[in-house]
Design an enzyme around this catalytic site. Structure first.
Site, PDB file in Angstrom:
ATOM      1  N   THR A 118      71.693  62.962 -59.437  1.00 28.41           N
ATOM      2  CA  THR A 118      71.151  62.631 -58.121  1.00 28.41           C
ATOM      3  C   THR A 118      69.627  62.478 -58.119  1.00 28.41           C
ATOM      4  O   THR A 118      69.080  61.678 -57.363  1.00 28.41           O
ATOM      5  CB  THR A 118      71.584  63.723 -57.126  1.00 28.41           C
ATOM      6  OG1 THR A 118      73.004  63.823 -57.201  1.00 28.41           O
ATOM      7  CG2 THR A 118      71.161  63.413 -55.708  1.00 28.41           C
ATOM      8  N   HIS A 150      82.649  56.522 -49.030  1.00 32.13           N
ATOM      9  CA  HIS A 150      81.987  57.676 -49.618  1.00 32.13           C
ATOM     10  C   HIS A 150      81.743  58.680 -48.497  1.00 32.13           C
ATOM     11  O   HIS A 150      81.001  58.379 -47.554  1.00 32.13           O
ATOM     12  CB  HIS A 150      80.660  57.149 -50.186  1.00 32.13           C
ATOM     13  CG  HIS A 150      79.865  58.127 -50.957  1.00 32.13           C
ATOM     14  ND1 HIS A 150      78.801  58.801 -50.419  1.00 32.13           N
ATOM     15  CD2 HIS A 150      79.965  58.525 -52.238  1.00 32.13           C
ATOM     16  CE1 HIS A 150      78.268  59.567 -51.345  1.00 32.13           C
ATOM     17  NE2 HIS A 150      78.955  59.424 -52.452  1.00 32.13           N
ATOM     18  N   HIS A 198      58.361  32.863 -83.058  1.00 37.74           N
ATOM     19  CA  HIS A 198      59.630  33.033 -82.342  1.00 37.74           C
ATOM     20  C   HIS A 198      60.208  31.670 -81.969  1.00 37.74           C
ATOM     21  O   HIS A 198      61.393  31.414 -82.158  1.00 37.74           O
ATOM     22  CB  HIS A 198      59.421  33.844 -81.062  1.00 37.74           C
ATOM     23  CG  HIS A 198      59.142  35.288 -81.319  1.00 37.74           C
ATOM     24  ND1 HIS A 198      59.820  36.294 -80.685  1.00 37.74           N
ATOM     25  CD2 HIS A 198      58.274  35.890 -82.146  1.00 37.74           C
ATOM     26  CE1 HIS A 198      59.367  37.464 -81.113  1.00 37.74           C
ATOM     27  NE2 HIS A 198      58.420  37.235 -81.988  1.00 37.74           N
ATOM     28  N   ARG A 231      88.504  60.695 -55.156  1.00 38.15           N
ATOM     29  CA  ARG A 231      87.588  61.196 -56.180  1.00 38.15           C
ATOM     30  C   ARG A 231      86.826  62.373 -55.600  1.00 38.15           C
ATOM     31  O   ARG A 231      86.389  62.335 -54.443  1.00 38.15           O
ATOM     32  CB  ARG A 231      86.591  60.112 -56.565  1.00 38.15           C
ATOM     33  CG  ARG A 231      85.569  60.615 -57.594  1.00 38.15           C
ATOM     34  CD  ARG A 231      84.183  60.066 -57.348  1.00 38.15           C
ATOM     35  NE  ARG A 231      83.540  60.615 -56.174  1.00 38.15           N
ATOM     36  CZ  ARG A 231      82.459  60.098 -55.620  1.00 38.15           C
ATOM     37  NH1 ARG A 231      81.908  59.021 -56.105  1.00 38.15           N
ATOM     38  NH2 ARG A 231      81.917  60.650 -54.549  1.00 38.15           N
ATOM     39  N   HIS A 289      77.364  58.518 -62.050  1.00 35.03           N
ATOM     40  CA  HIS A 289      76.427  57.941 -61.081  1.00 35.03           C
ATOM     41  C   HIS A 289      75.019  58.365 -61.501  1.00 35.03           C
ATOM     42  O   HIS A 289      74.714  59.553 -61.525  1.00 35.03           O
ATOM     43  CB  HIS A 289      76.799  58.501 -59.711  1.00 35.03           C
ATOM     44  CG  HIS A 289      75.935  58.046 -58.579  1.00 35.03           C
ATOM     45  ND1 HIS A 289      76.242  56.952 -57.805  1.00 35.03           N
ATOM     46  CD2 HIS A 289      74.781  58.552 -58.065  1.00 35.03           C
ATOM     47  CE1 HIS A 289      75.329  56.804 -56.859  1.00 35.03           C
ATOM     48  NE2 HIS A 289      74.419  57.767 -56.994  1.00 35.03           N
ATOM     49  N   HIS A 301      70.827  58.002 -61.184  1.00 32.23           N
ATOM     50  CA  HIS A 301      69.592  57.516 -60.559  1.00 32.23           C
ATOM     51  C   HIS A 301      68.579  57.212 -61.651  1.00 32.23           C
ATOM     52  O   HIS A 301      68.655  57.732 -62.759  1.00 32.23           O
ATOM     53  CB  HIS A 301      69.089  58.528 -59.528  1.00 32.23           C
ATOM     54  CG  HIS A 301      69.786  58.325 -58.221  1.00 32.23           C
ATOM     55  ND1 HIS A 301      69.235  57.594 -57.201  1.00 32.23           N
ATOM     56  CD2 HIS A 301      71.023  58.700 -57.809  1.00 32.23           C
ATOM     57  CE1 HIS A 301      70.105  57.530 -56.205  1.00 32.23           C
ATOM     58  NE2 HIS A 301      71.203  58.193 -56.539  1.00 32.23           N
ATOM     59  N   ARG A 347      76.925  51.006 -50.236  1.00 35.76           N
ATOM     60  CA  ARG A 347      76.825  52.436 -49.884  1.00 35.76           C
ATOM     61  C   ARG A 347      75.471  52.954 -50.387  1.00 35.76           C
ATOM     62  O   ARG A 347      74.530  53.078 -49.622  1.00 35.76           O
ATOM     63  CB  ARG A 347      78.000  53.229 -50.488  1.00 35.76           C
ATOM     64  CG  ARG A 347      78.156  54.610 -49.868  1.00 35.76           C
ATOM     65  CD  ARG A 347      77.179  55.638 -50.396  1.00 35.76           C
ATOM     66  NE  ARG A 347      77.349  55.889 -51.809  1.00 35.76           N
ATOM     67  CZ  ARG A 347      76.518  56.625 -52.527  1.00 35.76           C
ATOM     68  NH1 ARG A 347      75.448  57.168 -51.972  1.00 35.76           N
ATOM     69  NH2 ARG A 347      76.715  56.806 -53.817  1.00 35.76           N
TER      70      ARG A 347
HETATM   71  N1  LYS Z   1      74.037  59.197 -53.951  1.00 33.84           N
HETATM   72  C1  LYS Z   1      74.684  60.455 -54.261  1.00 33.84           C
HETATM   73  C2  LYS Z   1      76.154  60.212 -54.471  1.00 33.84           C
HETATM   74  C3  LYS Z   1      76.839  60.944 -55.511  1.00 33.84           C
HETATM   75  C4  LYS Z   1      78.253  60.497 -55.746  1.00 33.84           C
HETATM   76  C5  LYS Z   1      78.354  59.544 -56.832  1.00 33.84           C
HETATM   77  N2  LYS Z   1      79.403  58.583 -56.764  1.00 33.84           N
HETATM   78  C6  LYS Z   1      74.021  61.067 -55.441  1.00 33.84           C
HETATM   79  O1  LYS Z   1      73.287  60.461 -56.124  1.00 33.84           O
HETATM   80  O2  LYS Z   1      74.212  62.215 -55.661  1.00 33.84           O
HETATM   81 ZN    ZN Z   2      73.029  58.296 -55.519  1.00 33.48          ZN
END
Ligand code: LYS
Ligand code: ZN
Length: 481
Positions: A215, A121, A339, A181, A242, A244, A61
């Site tokens: 995000t 998703h 080392h 969810r 989640h 990034h 995804r």
């Molecule tokens: N890729 C989206 C999905 C958010 C949902 C997380 N499982 C983000 O970063 O916001």
């Molecule tokens: Zn994301």
């Protein structure tokens, strides 16, 4: 006599009220056997789920949003099967509302009969939810932007609309017997009151998980800890996270989220996703095996990591980065003399992760100016050559000298060791590295002249000579005997 004390589970009573689907919630509390435990033992970390996390694997995804990704059904099936063998808890797929092919691929993957639960998703809309529940998935991951940036410049909906739609979608999905969810998007730039209010509302109607998403990759581990900890006090359901990786915190943030009581972490193979991606599966495993090796080994088939990474790297036409966690070409290579010596004695000196756990090998780098004689001794041993310690030292000095002049390879190093050994045994004077250019040979000559004047060199020569004499005497004695 002390009364029996009920043992509190590691994640404490704050986690999960649903008690379904094997959640680390009340069902886990109920199933914990009563034991007599000392009331004087140290207080545990009741919030942390570091030793009971679940993985929602999103290569199919989030990973499809990586610039180079194009997965046809065959590729998706290969990835899904590999992830299933690895043991991920969930596999998340692109929304079936995205395209007809996405929808039919989703159906096909649901029919594979994998152990992992299949999620898809979707946007927080009834139209998407209606398509998704018909595909055969185990659950829906519903998402909607909640920051003012996304509300004003993306979907244009206010918080009242978001809340009402979320409640409607959740009720519908639950009525179809699917897991659900609800996640905000851009959670770390959303208003905290807005967030807590909507999470509390969806928790009350029985959502299985709420999700927090960084995000834009702006959150720091402390901010993650604070938000998850606060949310943990507001909802009883599971918490998915989640992250990034724009500012390099995706793994640390996932770890901190678990410490604060989150239950699920989103990953993708090699971290592929939008921009520079999300928490990578391999890097996350590296972090978690350091935190709780027994849990990781009991649950995940981590020896499969390299194969999965190679598969995905191949499909999206990238190389596995040289410094990748666990599988990068130098992840278990030790170079400096100090080392190497310690590693050869005991690998724990300079390693926190055992390469063998991941089916990987450890290397000692022999071909450089910073190599040490213990490493050369070990290499000679691998080549089946035996010398005295003084000779290993002398041979190492030759290798360092050569490495000062040019970049030498392992083959070069092996040639030097072999030729050096030959010269010692047969009392010859073969050039140690025959393929030198004229220029290199000239430089070597100059270095030799300089070294001759160094007192340590004279000392070393004396040791080597004494050593040789000693060996010759021993040989004579043993022949005589
Ligand atoms: N890729 C989206 C999905 C958010 C949902 C997380 N499982 C983000 O970063 O916001
Ligand atoms: Zn994301």
């Amino acid at each position: 006599m002390c009364p029996p004390v009920e043992e509190t589970p590691a994640n404490g009573q704050a986690n999960g009220t649903n008690g379904d689907n094997g959640h680390p919630g009340y069902s886990a509390v109920r199933s914990t056997p009563t034991k007599h435990v000392s009331p004087y033992q140290p207080v545990g970390d009741f919030l942390s789920n570091v030793s009971r996390f679940k993985i929602i694997e999103s290569t199919l995804r989030e990973g499809e949003q990586f610039a180079n990704a194009y997965f046809d059904l065959d590729a998706k099936i290969k990835i899904a099967k590999a992830l299933d063998e690895f043991g991920v808890d969930y596999i998340e797929l692109t929304s079936p509302a995205a395209s007809e092919q996405s929808r039919s691929d989703c159906e096909a993957i649901c029919k594979l009969g994998l152990k992992a639960k299949i999620l898809t998703h979707v946007r927080c809309s009834m139209a998407d939810a209606k398509i998704a529940v018909e595909t055969g998935v185990d659950g829906l991951d519903v998402v909607i932007g909640t920051s003012s940036y996304l509300r004003e410049h993306s979907h244009g909906k206010d918080m009242t609309y978001i809340k009402n739609t979320a409640l409607e979608v959740i009720e519908f999905v639950k009525s179809k017997g699917k897991e659900i969810r609800f996640s905000s998007e851009d959670s770390f730039r959303s208003d905290l009151v807005d967030l807590l209010s909507i999470y509390s509302a969806v928790d009350k109607v029985g959502v299985n998980r709420v999700g927090i998403a960084d995000t834009v990759g702006c959150a720091s581990p402390r901010q993650v800890y604070d938000l998850v900890r606060t949310l943990r006090g507001v909802v009883g359901c599971d918490i998915e996270t989640h992250f990034h990786n724009d500012s390099g915190c995706a793994i640390a943030n996932a770890y901190c989220a678990l410490e604060a009581g989150a239950t699920h972490v989103d990953t993708s193979v090699l971290g592929i996703g939008e921009r520079n991606g999300i928490t990578p599966l391999g890097g996350f495993m590296a972090r978690m095996i350091v935190a709780d090796r027994d849990y990781v080994l009991s649950k995940y088939n981590i020896k499969k990591l390299k194969d999965i990474e190679d598969l995905v790297a191949d499909l999206v036409e990238v190389n596995v980065p040289f410094n990748n966690y666990i599988t990068g070409f130098c992840a278990f290579t030790h170079k400096a003399g100090i080392h190497a010596k310690a590693i050869l004695n005991n690998p724990s000196t300079y390693e926190i992760i055992s390469p063998a756990d991941f089916g990987m090998s450890r290397y000692v780098h022999f071909a450089s100016r910073i190599t040490g004689w213990n490493a050369i001794k070990s290499r000679a041993d691998q080549l089946g050559l035996t010398m005295t310690d003084a000779e290993y030292k002398e041979c190492t000095a030759e290798i360092k000298k050569m490495a000062d002049i040019k970049k030498i390879t392992l083959d070069d190093t092996d040639a030097i060791i072999r030729n050096f050994h030959h010269n010692q045994v047969h009392n010859t004077n073969k050039p140690l590295l025959p393929d030198l250019t004229k220029d290199e040979a000239e430089k070597l000559n100059q270095v030799d002249q300089k070294i001759e004047s160094v007192p340590e060199k004279r000392q070393l020569d004396a040791t080597v000579e004494a050593d040789a004499e000693d060996r010759a005497n021993k040989k004579t004695r043993s022949t005589a005997a």
